[in-house]
Design an enzyme around this catalytic site. Structure first.
Site, short mmCIF file in Angstrom:
data_model
loop_
_atom_site.label_atom_id
_atom_site.label_comp_id
_atom_site.label_asym_id
_atom_site.label_seq_id
_atom_site.Cartn_x
_atom_site.Cartn_y
_atom_site.Cartn_z
N LEU A 136 0.84 -1.19 0.00
CA LEU A 136 0.00 0.00 0.00
C LEU A 136 0.88 1.24 0.00
O LEU A 136 1.94 1.27 0.63
CB LEU A 136 -0.91 0.01 1.23
N ASP A 137 0.42 2.28 -0.69
CA ASP A 137 1.12 3.56 -0.66
C ASP A 137 1.20 4.06 0.78
O ASP A 137 0.36 3.70 1.62
CB ASP A 137 0.39 4.59 -1.52
N LYS A 138 2.15 4.92 1.04
CA LYS A 138 2.37 5.43 2.39
C LYS A 138 1.10 6.00 3.01
O LYS A 138 0.78 5.73 4.17
CB LYS A 138 3.47 6.50 2.37
N ARG B 119 -5.61 5.18 -7.87
CA ARG B 119 -5.49 6.65 -7.88
C ARG B 119 -5.38 7.18 -9.31
O ARG B 119 -6.00 8.20 -9.66
CB ARG B 119 -4.30 7.05 -7.04
#
Length: 305
Positions: free
Chosen positions: A135-137, A235
């Site tokens: 997962l992205d930060k 996104r």
């Protein structure tokens, strides 16, 4: 939990089969994993070390110790973990927003990898950090981590076959016209020096399915499923159709409602490679996103239809 042994009792149908072929067909072990197991003397038949060209006899009892000696380069760091599932092969963690999944450079700290490595060290285990999904930060939610090459390989095969179900919830800008649909657009890196991705004909194929959960005058709450797992896929796709994730500074714009992208991984469903049984992991929406949803659902913000 430290059951690191796989076993199989050969039947008449396995008679005269090479052991290496049985390991692939019955225990679903990849060739690379079998090579590592051989080098560390982890393969036995009837309690004796054997070569993989051994020919199986009916009644043979095959045992594999998948606990390979490994050297982790991740620095253990005492960081609280929200563990939502654990068995002998996997651990699933609810990652908070603001935490990277893995260090971006050797010796990096403050990530989920550092926290999990510290947790395993406390249990006396020296295990490589093998996240099944990343997962992205600033994306919160479920991260599934394999405890061995066997576990990681088993789920990786499901990812290739699109049989693992990964679901996300996102609050996006603007009210969507369609209640469900999918976005099938290739994704490419903008350039070699930037982390940003774009929809581009030369990119890798990517498909995202969406279902509207709720609508507001200026926002939409979506449930999303991935067929592929490209970097920043959700996104990029949502921005491409004109509905960037709320608060996404890279693919959208800042929001007064939330100080990070309102994206949360809330479900993972997979077939366990050891037992063959379905595992379904669900977690609630992250607190900050839920707060925004509650606000949008107040009568003042959401007129009754």
């Amino acid at each position: 939990m430290n059951n690191t042994q796989l076993s199989y009792t050969a039947g008449v149908q396995d008679e005269n089969t090479f052991l290496r072929d049985l390991l692939a067909s019955k225990l679903l072990l990849s060739n690379s994993l079998v090579v590592h197991l051989k080098h560390q003397n982890k393969i036995q038949v009837n309690g004796q070390l054997v070569h993989t060209n051994y020919r199986i006899q009916a009644g043979d009892f095959v045992t594999i110790d998948i606990d390979l000696t490994e050297e982790s380069t991740i620095i253990p760091e005492s960081i609280p973990l929200d563990i939502v599932y654990e068995d002998e092969d996997f651990v699933a963690v609810n990652k908070p927003a603001g935490m990277s999944t893995h260090p971006s450079h050797l010796g990096g700290t403050g990530t989920l990898a550092n926290a999990v490595t510290y947790y395993w060290q406390g249990l006396g285990r020296n295990i490589l950090f093998r996240p099944i999904n990343r997962l992205d930060k600033d994306t919160s939610g479920l991260v599934l981590i394999g405890k061995s090459q066997f576990a990681h390989q088993g789920i990786f095969n499901q990812l290739k076959q699109h049989t693992i179900d990964r679901r996300y919830v996102a609050l996006v800008e603007r009210s969507m016209a369609k209640d469900n649909g999918y976005i099938d657009q290739p994704i490419a890196r903008l350039d070699d020096k930037k982390r940003q991705r774009i929809v581009h004909p030369t990119g890798q194929s990517a498909t995202t399915h969406y279902q509207v959960l709720d609508k507001y005058p200026d926002h939409t709450l979506l449930s999303l499923k991935l067929e592929t797992g490209r970097t920043h896929q959700i996104r990029v796709h949502l921005s491409f159709i004109g509905h960037p994730v709320c608060g996404d500074l890279l693919y959208g714009f800042a929001s007064p409602l939330i100080n990070r992208q309102a994206l949360h991984a809330d479900r993972i469903r997979f077939t366990h490679p050891r037992s063959g049984k379905e595992v379904i992991l669900d977690i609630p929406l992250a607190e900050d996103i839920q707060t925004v949803v509650n606000y949008l659902n107040t009568p003042f913000n959401k007129p009754s239809l």
